[in-house]
Write an enzyme that holds these catalytic residues in place. Sequence first.
Site: not given
Length: 293
Positions: A102, A177, A245
């Site tokens: 990701t 995502k 993150k």
Amino acid sequence: MEFNKDQTVVGFVGTGVMGKNMAGHFLSAGYQVHVYNRTKAKAEDLIEKGAQWQDSPGELARHCNVIITMVGFPRDVEEVYLGEQGILGNAKPNSYLIDMTTSSPALARRIYDAARERQMYSLDAPVSGGDVGAKEARLSIMVGGDRDVFDKVLPLLEFMGTNIVYQGEAGAGQHTKMCNQIAIASNMIGVCEALVYARKAGLDPTTVLKSIETGAAGSWSLSNLAPRIIAGNFAPGFYVKHFIKDMGIALQSAAEMKLDTPGLALAKSLYEQLAAMGEENSGTQALYKVIDK
């Protein structure tokens, strides 16, 4: 190109919680697999099963024609692909590069452009489903890049996932995502608050879960992570630090689109509190500890 076992050599960079199982499916299917991980000890299980170790992403790339990456942060992706010992400077023309980390949609487009210049094929293909999905080969895989490249590598992606969807041009997988992570972020707050509420009200959280997980409140997090919370199991299926993150990437992308995402911002602030408590390497379900102060 037919990805048969005689002509296909798979390289896997990143053999952590997710990557180890994902790479293992190719070994089980009889493919020749080369692996690299920053910490070699995390690849030992795969090496014992027949994977060949390489000392850098670039060295791995020289041996393989399909290279899959599953690392931690966008800076890791950039180093693995664009660094001095990176994949793009060492892979052969006509190699297929699939980043399943990701990461940033903008970085995915940079890698795509750099690969195209070198006559390589690049896809961004982040996943959802956690450690269980990786182990059972039923990840959800969201893919960006050229449609014809997606169609060619689909049989390989099917070794790792069951819900595999082409989303559009380079970067589209990463944007998808981000949608996934935005939905999870606020939902995890609700899951944790509901369990704390149940306990404070004198209810048995396991019995409460039987009623609410199949109704309108149902979600993957409620069905899969709430039982872990109830059991006091905060081991990572997905690390807190990696979720922070991801939320940062989503907030930055949202800001570029002039989109306000207050639920996402709140979730990130709560997870940052959790990390400050020393829980950055716990699973995302550890958010319960912040709510249950």
